[in-house]
Design an enzyme around this catalytic site. Structure first.
Site, PDB file in Angstrom:
ATOM      1  N   ARG A   1      29.322  50.256  56.931  1.00 33.17           N
ATOM      2  CA  ARG A   1      28.264  48.635  56.056  1.00 33.17           C
ATOM      3  C   ARG A   1      27.025  49.496  55.487  1.00 33.17           C
ATOM      4  NH1 ARG A   1      26.015  44.483  58.361  1.00 33.17           N
ATOM      5  NH2 ARG A   1      27.462  44.834  59.484  1.00 33.17           N
TER       6      ARG A   1
ATOM      7  N   TYR B   1      27.769  37.783  29.973  1.00 30.48           N
ATOM      8  CA  TYR B   1      29.148  37.101  31.298  1.00 30.48           C
ATOM      9  C   TYR B   1      28.867  36.387  31.837  1.00 30.48           C
ATOM     10  CZ  TYR B   1      33.072  38.426  34.330  1.00 30.48           C
ATOM     11  OH  TYR B   1      33.904  38.523  34.625  1.00 30.48           O
TER      12      TYR B   1
ATOM     13  N   ASP C   1      22.934  45.326  32.258  1.00 35.31           N
ATOM     14  CA  ASP C   1      24.107  44.813  32.372  1.00 35.31           C
ATOM     15  C   ASP C   1      24.366  46.526  31.530  1.00 35.31           C
ATOM     16  OD1 ASP C   1      27.195  45.314  32.821  1.00 35.31           O
ATOM     17  OD2 ASP C   1      27.010  42.717  33.624  1.00 35.31           O
TER      18      ASP C   1
ATOM     19  N   LYS D   1      35.738  48.175  34.955  1.00 37.91           N
ATOM     20  CA  LYS D   1      35.908  48.496  33.981  1.00 37.91           C
ATOM     21  C   LYS D   1      35.438  49.886  34.000  1.00 37.91           C
ATOM     22  CE  LYS D   1      35.230  44.346  34.055  1.00 37.91           C
ATOM     23  NZ  LYS D   1      34.173  43.443  33.247  1.00 37.91           N
TER      24      LYS D   1
END
Ligand code: PLP
Length: 395
Positions: free
Chosen positions: A62, A115, A186, A211
């Site tokens: 982690r 978004y 973004d 993407k």
């Protein structure tokens, strides 16, 4: 592994070699997948040497993994960033960054064209006493009015989706600096190949690596890039929240990134050809593509981007039925959400992304029934154009 500015110049060279050690495990050419949840120490002295920074080791999955680290360093190289931090998805990057940076009583500004899930998350922050104001992208007057004494940051996409607004980053950064606000971009739709927001003084750049970066529609990841101190603070937060990218995903991302520059160059070219074709077609009433002179932000896009990307939005003459008919007549693209992979995808935003809004609400943000979103893959441009032509001829 420290992120070293590895000195690679060209974007294809950075895509292939950026962030990688020359000598890898067992002299393998390709970076290995460290498929492990934890790491071992030979004794407690070694653990102490690791904690003091004397020894460069890993502790627990982690808190970081060598495969994840290579993906981060490659993206940092591409974005001209001091540091990058990988997450399990674009949304986990966005939510973690905002959680890490905001506290109760503060306020943030986002853009109307953002978004959907980003807007939803920001609204949900109200339960922690963090308020959000939405402004129209590019409306500097509205932006100035939205700023309050407790405003902490401005967060926007550029280009935005689906209308491909391109924000003037220099102007935005000047505006924010005067008011001591942070600017987060973004940059998913642009990729570091078409735009490097950090070069304009932006504080943090976020990507949905699902993407273009992954590029093959086969992984989910997100990334944030920026100055070391700020990324370290967010990394501390990620250690707690645990939204890490696993080693296999990191490997697929590294593999995808190697061809990023090639893929994006191809997608830029194809999208431009398709946009020009659409603009000339009598059945298409409006085309949104920043590479076209007719786009409201073409000048800004031309000045700050090196390519205009692979996403095109356009409107079909007529009504909902005719637009649905057009989408159904396309034979090459898959009807699917997402963008940026090698397969061309098509979407009907009013049905797929904004079904939960009333028609009036949709119209107020420019989502008409006739709007089609076309995310270009790497197929042959002429074949995509021919397919669009036959679909338009049929409706
Ligand atoms: C897809 C997308 C996101 C969300 O990323 P996920 O990887 O799906 O979580 C955020 N911003 C933009 C612009 C996107 O296209």
């Amino acid at each position: 592994m420290k992120n070293t500015n590895d000195g690679f110049v060209g974007e294809s060279t950075r895509s292939v070699h950026g962030g990688e050690e020359r000598n890898k495990f067992a002299q393998s050419l390709i970076n290995p997948i460290a498929q492990t949840a934890t790491f071992t120490f030979n004794n407690l002295d070694e653990f102490e040497a690791f904690k003091s920074g004397e020894k460069n080791l890993y502790e627990y999955g982690r808190y970081g993994n060598p495969t994840q680290r290579v993906a981060e360093c490659k993206i940092a190289s591409l974005e001209n960033a001091e540091e990058a931090l990988l997450f399990s998805s674009g949304m986990s990057a966005i939510t973690s960054v905002l959680y890490a940076m905001l506290r109760s009583g503060q306020h943030l500004i986002i853009m109307e064209d953002c978004y959907r899930m980003t807007a939803k998350f920001c609204r949900s922050l109200a339960k922690f006493g963090i308020e959000t104001t939405l402004v129209k992208p590019g409306d500097m007057g509205a932006l100035a009015e939205a700023v309050r004494p407790e405003t902490r940051l401005i967060f926007t996409e550029s280009p935005t989706n689906p209308h491909l607004h391109v924000l003037d980053l220099e102007k935005l950064v000047d505006f924010a600096k005067e008011r001591r606000l942070k600017v987060l971009i973004d940059s998913t739709l642009a990729t570091p190949i078409n735009q490097r927001p950090l070069d304009f003084g932006v504080d943090l750049v976020i990507h949905s690596a699902t993407k273009y970066m992954g590029g093959h529609n086969d992984l989910m990841a997100g990334v944030v890039c920026g100055k070391g101190a700020l990324i370290d603070a967010i990394r501390e937060y990620q250690r707690i929240t645990g939204s890490v990218a696993d080693p296999n995903t990191s490997y697929l991302l590294i593999r995808g990134l190697k061809t990023l520059a090639l893929r994006v160059a191809r997608q830029n070219d194809t999208a431009m050809q398709i946009a020009q074709f659409l603009e000339e077609h009598p059945t298409v009433t409006k085309v949104y593509y920043p590479g076209l002179e007719s786009h409201v932000d073409h000048k800004v896009a031309k000045a700050q981007m090196r390519g205009f990307g692979g996403l095109i939005s356009f409107e079909i003459e007529g009504n909902l039925e005719r637009t649905r008919d057009f989408v159904h007549r396309l034979s090459l693209p898959y009807l699917a959400p997402s963008l940026g992979g090698v397969e061309t995808l098509v979407s009907h935003p009013a049905t797929v992304s904004y079904y939960d809004l009333s028609p009036e609400e949709r119209l107020s943000i420019g989502i008409t029934d006739q709007l089609v979103r076309y995310a270009v893959g790497i197929e042959d441009a002429q074949e995509l154009v021919d397919d669009i032509e036959q679909a338009l001829a049929g409706v």
